[in-house]
Write an enzyme that holds these catalytic residues in place. Structure first.
Site, mmCIF file in Angstrom:
data_model
loop_
_atom_site.group_PDB
_atom_site.id
_atom_site.type_symbol
_atom_site.label_atom_id
_atom_site.label_comp_id
_atom_site.label_asym_id
_atom_site.label_seq_id
_atom_site.Cartn_x
_atom_site.Cartn_y
_atom_site.Cartn_z
ATOM 1 N N LYS A 54 34.252 40.255 38.556
ATOM 2 C CA LYS A 54 34.380 41.700 38.338
ATOM 3 C C LYS A 54 34.665 42.001 36.866
ATOM 4 C CE LYS A 54 35.684 42.656 43.089
ATOM 5 N NZ LYS A 54 36.735 42.666 44.091
ATOM 6 N N GLN A 98 42.972 43.534 45.158
ATOM 7 C CA GLN A 98 42.151 42.494 45.793
ATOM 8 C C GLN A 98 42.778 42.019 47.115
ATOM 9 O OE1 GLN A 98 39.075 41.368 44.659
ATOM 10 N NE2 GLN A 98 38.989 40.189 46.540
ATOM 11 N N ASP A 121 37.086 50.858 45.773
ATOM 12 C CA ASP A 121 36.716 49.949 46.870
ATOM 13 C C ASP A 121 36.255 50.743 48.100
ATOM 14 O OD1 ASP A 121 36.637 47.234 46.434
ATOM 15 O OD2 ASP A 121 38.796 46.941 46.632
#
Length: 294
Positions: A54, A98, A121
Site C-alpha cells: 500500500k 489493517q 476501506d
C-alpha cells in the site's frame, strides 16, 4: 476454448498511472496532495506485506502516506485514541486500520470509531449501508477491484447469472449487493456458501462465478459451464518447497483444469490482488477530492 486471462497487475498499473496524472493536475492547480494513513498492529506476515504494498502504491500515485505501527500488546483504548486523532487530523484524507487485529481488541468497535468520511476501506456501517441502497460511498476494495476488472475487460454482466461463493463481510456480501444493482452489475445473483445444498448445480448454470470461499482448488472443471467468466478471489498460502519463501499463493479455483472452459479467468497471483490495493488508491483519491462526503 481459448480463454482470455484477466491481467489484474497490468490493469492496476494503468489505473495508478491515471491517478498519478490526476494528482499532478490537482497539485499544479494549487490543490492538496491526497494523504493516506495506515495503522498496523503487530507483525502478521500477510498484513506486513499488504501494508508495504500500500505504501509503494501511494508513491506510484503521488500520494502522501503515513504508516503508524503498534505492537501486539496495544490496548483497545490506545488504538481508539489513535483513531480519534486521525479523525480530527485535517491533513489526513483517508486511513485504514489493517485487519485482523489481536484477539483482545474488538474489531467492530474500532471500525465503528473510524470517521466514515475517511473510511477508505469501506467497512464502516454507514458506507456499507450507503452501498446497499446505491448511494455514493467508499466501496470496499476487493469488490470495487472486481467490478473494475469486469468493466475494463468489457465483460457483459447485465441480465447474466452470477454465482458468488462465500458470504464474508469483506467480499461475498458486498459483491452480491453490487452485482445485483442496476448501476453496477445488473445481474441475477445467487450467493452460495459451505452449507449450500445445490452449490455445484448453481455454479454449473452461472455465466459469472466469483469465488471467495477461501478453500484452495475448490472450484473444479465439473462446476463450470463452457464460456463462463471466473473471478478467483482466493489467496491461500500453500507450502511449496520449490519457492524461496517456502510457499505459493493458491486460488479457490483449480486453474489448469477450469481455464480451458472459460471465456475469461483471473490468475492467482496477479488477478484480483493487485486490484484491491489499486481500489484503495481510487478511494483515497475520492477522499482527497471530497467526492462523496463534503
Amino acid at each position: 476454448m481459448n480463454y482470455e486471462l484477466i491481467d489484474g497487475k497490468a490493469t492496476a498499473a494503468k489505473i495508478k498511472e491515471e491517478i498519478a496524472e490526476e494528482v499532478k493536475q490537482i497539485v499544479a492547480n494549487g490543490g492538496k496532495r491526497p494523504h493516506l494513513a495506515a495503522v498496523l498492529v503487530g507483525h502478521d506476515g500477510g498484513s506486513e506485506t499488504y501494508v508495504k504494498n500500500k505504501v509503494i502504491a501511494c508513491e506510484a500515485c503521488g500520494f502522501t502516506s503515513t504508516l503508524i505501527r503498534f505492537e501486539d500488546d496495544v490496548t483497545e483504548e490506545q488504538l481508539l485514541a489513535k483513531v480519534k486523532e486521525l479523525n480530527e487530523d485535517d491533513d489526513i484524507d483517508g486511513y485504514i486500520v489493517q485487519l485482523p487485529l489481536p484477539k483482545h481488541i474488538d474489531e467492530q468497535k474500532i471500525i465503528m470509531a473510524i470517521d466514515y468520511r475517511k473510511d477508505v476501506d469501506g467497512f464502516h456501517p454507514i458506507n456499507v449501508g450507503r452501498m446497499a441502497i446505491g448511494l455514493p460511498c467508499f466501496i470496499s476494495a476487493t469488490p470495487l477491484g472486481i467490478l473494475t476488472l469486469l468493466h475494463r475487460y468489457g465483460i457483459e454482466t447485465s441480465g447474466k447469472k452470477c454465482v458468488i461463493l462465500g458470504r464474508s463481510n469483506i467480499v461475498g456480501k458486498p459483491m452480491a449487493q453490487l452485482m445485483m444493482q442496476k448501476q453496477y452489475g445488473d445481474s441475477t445473483v445467487t450467493v452460495c456458501h459451505s452449507h449450500s445444498a445445490t452449490l455445484k448445480q448453481e455454479c454449473r448454470e452461472a455465466d459469472i462465478i466469483i469465488a471467495a470461499i477461501g478453500q484452495p482448488n475448490f472450484v473444479t472443471a465439473d462446476m463450470v459451464k463452457d464460456g463462463a467468466v471466473v473471478i478467483d478471489v482466493g489467496t491461500t498460502r500453500v507450502p511449496d518447497a520449490t519457492k524461496k519463501s517456502g510457499f505459493r499463493l493458491n486460488g479457490d479455483v483449480k486453474f489448469d483444469e477450469v481455464a480451458p472452459k472459460c471465456s475469461f479467468i483471473t490468475p492467482v497471483p496477479g488477478g484480483v490482488g493487485p486490484m484491491t490495493i489499486c481500489s484503495l488508491m481510487k478511494n483515497t483519491l475520492a477522499a482527497g477530492k471530497k467526492e462523496y462526503y463534503k
